[in-house]
Design a protein around this motif. Structure first.
Motif, PDB file in Angstrom:
ATOM      1  N   ALA A  59       0.833  -1.207   0.000  1.00  0.00           N
ATOM      2  CA  ALA A  59       0.000   0.000   0.000  1.00  0.00           C
ATOM      3  C   ALA A  59       0.865   1.254   0.000  1.00  0.00           C
ATOM      4  CB  ALA A  59      -0.921   0.006   1.212  1.00  0.00           C
ATOM      5  N   VAL A 128      -3.389   0.131  -3.476  1.00  0.00           N
ATOM      6  CA  VAL A 128      -2.905  -1.219  -3.195  1.00  0.00           C
ATOM      7  C   VAL A 128      -2.426  -1.825  -4.513  1.00  0.00           C
ATOM      8  CG1 VAL A 128      -3.451  -3.460  -2.198  1.00  0.00           C
ATOM      9  CG2 VAL A 128      -4.634  -1.402  -1.370  1.00  0.00           C
ATOM     10  N   VAL A 302      -1.346  -7.199   3.426  1.00  0.00           N
ATOM     11  CA  VAL A 302      -0.902  -5.911   2.877  1.00  0.00           C
ATOM     12  C   VAL A 302       0.169  -5.334   3.789  1.00  0.00           C
ATOM     13  CG1 VAL A 302      -1.562  -3.529   2.318  1.00  0.00           C
ATOM     14  CG2 VAL A 302      -3.093  -5.419   1.724  1.00  0.00           C
TER      15      VAL A 302
END
Length: 746
Positions: A59, A128, A302
């Motif tokens: 991210a 993302v 993430v």
């Protein structure tokens, strides 16, 4: 830090046959080596950004281009069309509460279209992608339309009646006031009065590790910590999430993340990955909520790591504070009254700013007897980057004003700085600024005596005293919680709610457990996560050792009782031993009680700064009442680090913001002192145990830099006769020797 140089030189000595500094004694008072120290030295320890989870996305944040602007529209298509971009998240994607905050929930994790940005650290979108590079490139391609507006950049401007409202309730976050006695009458009877305005600057924490976070859907807590992570999250509607955080309070992270997701808190597990420095700058959440939201929406792990420039934008800084002060004394130099008005630039969001200015007011008269006090402090919103907790927490700013005032009064009385302080220093039975009677033994006078000869024998020297609360206090409970679990015959985990952030807290946990159980240190493995109920608040206010050790003592005693009864660790595998402590007797500021008690204990100090014949800082002598030396090596490191930070605060460091925009582009521009620019440091540790705390310890994390800046200012005045009222003192010969070393030598 000079400790790094010391370590290399020590290693060379060991190769030549010398002994190690570490004595190996695992009990309290010994120099037990740092927990997992070899991993840190060899670079094997995995910080958040070093951890790789298979199948991860990455991210990147899109920050506001303006400190104050109406966010009119966002076009994500140019970014979404890039190869490798998986998703772009905006405010409309937040399923729960969009606003977070430790005390006041006024900080949006994503600013929405139609809202006004409040600072350049505002996040407008999260990209993302399959790797970090693509995520950052895509973030730059997002097209934002603004209606740019003039920012409010000073607290004075923010308080004007016609100032734009940065928050719906207005621009004044808080007002703290302390009044005792009759200050006007005290001044009428005073033989000498000084008045001045002192200004302190905004400071960047400059922790070595910038903010980073990993969120993994559908992965529960595991005993092996960050080892063995794997991609188990393929469901777009995960039932749980695991967050690897470097924050100073994982339970606060957990609460706020759950709120943003709109989830029950039990679905969120947060684990601390011991961080590379914090100093208060990692109390507020930075990117944990955005990273976790991305992981949940994408159904994949993430990771997000900020660049240094992004870190500059996002986390709160030390408050710049302007202090108008008036101080009086009688003809013998005894203080009669203090009047002070403080105004702190809060920046865009509350963070813990109200408490910082509250603490600045509470420390406004320093460690001195003052019968009449009238102090007021304001925390004011502006469109500058947020300000929050930083080492000292308001006491540094207050100390600069009161200590310099004492130096001016000393001249009027005709005595030196040491004598002025000796005549006014707090003793047992006296009242602190807040009205709290100091009814327990403390070694403040001993710290003054310890530096007397050095101060008076130096040609150019400055002196200052310091006091700093340990524990949050002020009517809030100060708690410590710990759980010792026998996981195997050769492994006992210590779960604690406090944060290891480089200060060596986990090492103190082990020493406490060893002292109480008699077991060897290699058995104990400290951790901080939310899998056990050990929530005891933020690691702040110099309280982790005092409260954490007390809880471990209670838990370890229970384990020891089992061992004394003849059971072995093999017999006890699977057993948990819980310990807790709680100080709940403190009172809120302004409480109508006969005997207010604002804090459980305090740290006390006197420092002397000595200049050479060229006006450069040659030596700092730091005499501190630490209550009990828990681990001398760690304590020395804390003090050296504090003084390093205090010297930078005094002389060179400045986080410059103009018209709401950050002017510092890199680390070098902060003018943090480098190792070779550090002077000689002599440390004198006074042990006057506090009868209520674990082993008598007092917090030392913050007190170390409280007296440093005023002591430097006093030494400079002794050298060149200039009374300086503004930090940093870049015009001074001491600062010029750091900023322009070649020129200063000429």
């Amino acid at each position: 830090y000079t400790k790094i140089i010391d370590a290399i030189q020590t290693y060379g000595g060991v190769r030549r046959g010398a002994s190690l500094l570490t004595d190996g004694d695992p009990r309290i008072g010994g120099r037990l080596g740092r927990y997992r120290g070899s991993e840190f030295v060899l670079g094997d320890f995995r910080y958040v950004d070093d951890i790789h989870v298979p199948g991860s996305f990455y991210a990147a944040m899109r920050f506001s281009d303006h400190p104050r602007a109406l966010f009119k529209s966002i076009d994500i298509e140019p970014a979404a069309a890039m190869d490798g971009v998986e998703r772009i998240i905006t405010a409309v994607d937040v399923p729960g509460d969009r606003y977070v905050g430790l005390i006041i929930q006024d900080w949006p994790i994503l600013v929405a279209v139609g809202e006004e940005t409040r600072c350049v650290g505002d996040i407008l979108a999260v990209v993302v992608a399959i790797d970090q590079r693509i995520a950052r490139q895509a973030a730059e391609q997002i097209v934002i339309e603004y209606d740019v507006r003039d920012p409010v950049t000073t607290p004075e401007a923010a308080l004007k009646p016609d100032a734009p409202k940065i928050h719906p309730k207005g621009n004044l976050l808080s007002r703290s006031a302390i009044r005792r006695g009759d200050v006007d009458q005290a001044f009428q009877k005073s033989a000498h009065i000084v008045e001045e305005t002192y200004v302190t600057q905004r400071i960047e924490h400059m922790f070595l590790e910038p903010e980073a976070c990993i969120a993994i859907p559908n992965v529960e807590a595991r005993d092996e910590g960050t080892e063995g992570l794997r991609d188990e999250a393929t469901d777009a509607s995960p039932s749980s999430v695991r967050v690897l955080s470097q924050g100073q309070g994982v339970f606060d992270d957990r609460r706020q993340i759950a709120s943003v997701l709109g989830w029950d808190i039990d679905r969120v597990h947060v684990e601390l990955v011991s961080n590379g420095g914090a100093f208060g700058g990692k109390e507020d959440m930075s990117i944990q909520a955005q990273t976790t939201l991305a992981a949940v929406l994408c159904g994949r792990p993430v990771k997000c790591t900020l660049t240094r420039q992004e870190s500059f934008r996002l986390h709160p800084k030390r408050h710049p504070v302007t202090i108008r002060v008036k101080v009086g004394c009688d003809d013998e130099g005894k203080l009669t009254g203090v009047w002070a008005r403080m105004i702190g630039d809060k920046g865009a969001y509350a963070s813990v700013g109200a408490k910082v200015l509250e603490r600045a007011a509470g420390h406004a008269v320093g460690p001195y007897r003052v019968p009449s006090i009238d102090v007021e402090s304001l925390a004011v919103y502006t469109n500058n980057p947020p300000c929050g907790a930083m080492r000292g927490f308001g006491a540094n700013q207050a100390a600069f004003a009161i200590e310099r005032s004492l130096d001016r009064l000393a001249k009027k009385v005709g005595i030196d700085g040491w004598e002025m302080r000796w005549r006014n220093i707090l003793e047992v039975g006296d009242r602190f600024c807040t009205g709290q009677k100091l009814d327990k033994p403390f070694g403040l006078k001993r710290t003054l005596l310890a530096v007397k000869d050095a101060y008076r024998n130096a040609r150019y020297a400055g002196i200052a005293c310091g006091i700093k609360n340990t524990g949050i206090g002020n009517g809030m409970p100060d708690e410590g919680k710990a759980v010792l679990t026998v996981e195997a015959p050769d492994r006992v985990s210590i779960r604690t709610g406090f944060t290891e952030m480089g200060q060596g807290y986990f090492t103190i946990c082990i020493q406490t457990a060893c002292t109480e159980t008699g077991l060897p240190p290699e058995l104990f493995h400290p951790r901080t996560d939310t899998s056990a109920d050990v929530d005891c608040g933020q690691t702040t206010a110099s309280r982790a050792t005092v409260l954490g050790a007390a809880a471990i003592i209670e838990a370890a005693k229970k384990l020891r009782a089992e061992l004394d009864a003849g059971r072995t660790l093999t017999d006890l595998v699977g057993r948990e031993f819980r310990g807790e402590c709680a100080f709940t007797y403190t009172t809120k500021p302004g409480a109508d009680v006969a005997e207010p008690k604002t804090h459980i204990t305090y740290g006390f100090a006197t420092q002397v700064v000595i200049l050479d014949d060229d006006g450069r800082v040659a030596k700092v002598i730091a005499a501190h009442d630490v209550g009990r030396v828990m681990n001398r090596t760690l304590l020395e490191g804390q003090m050296e680090g504090s003084i390093h930070m205090g010297l930078g605060y005094a002389l060179t460091e400045d986080f410059v913001v103009e018209n709401g925009r950050i002017q510092n582009k890199d680390i070098k521009s902060l003018h943090v002192l480098r190792a070779h620019q550090m002077p000689e440091i002599e440390m004198i540790f006074i042990e006057e145990p506090d009868p209520e705390t674990a082993y008598g310890a007092r917090g030392v994390g913050e007190i170390g830099l409280v007296p440093t800046a005023p002591a430097v200012a006093a030494a400079l005045e002794a050298f060149d006769g200039v009374h300086r009222t503004r930090l940093p003192m870049k015009d001074s010969p001491a600062a010029q020797a750091i900023l322009k070393p070649n020129r200063s030598r000429k």
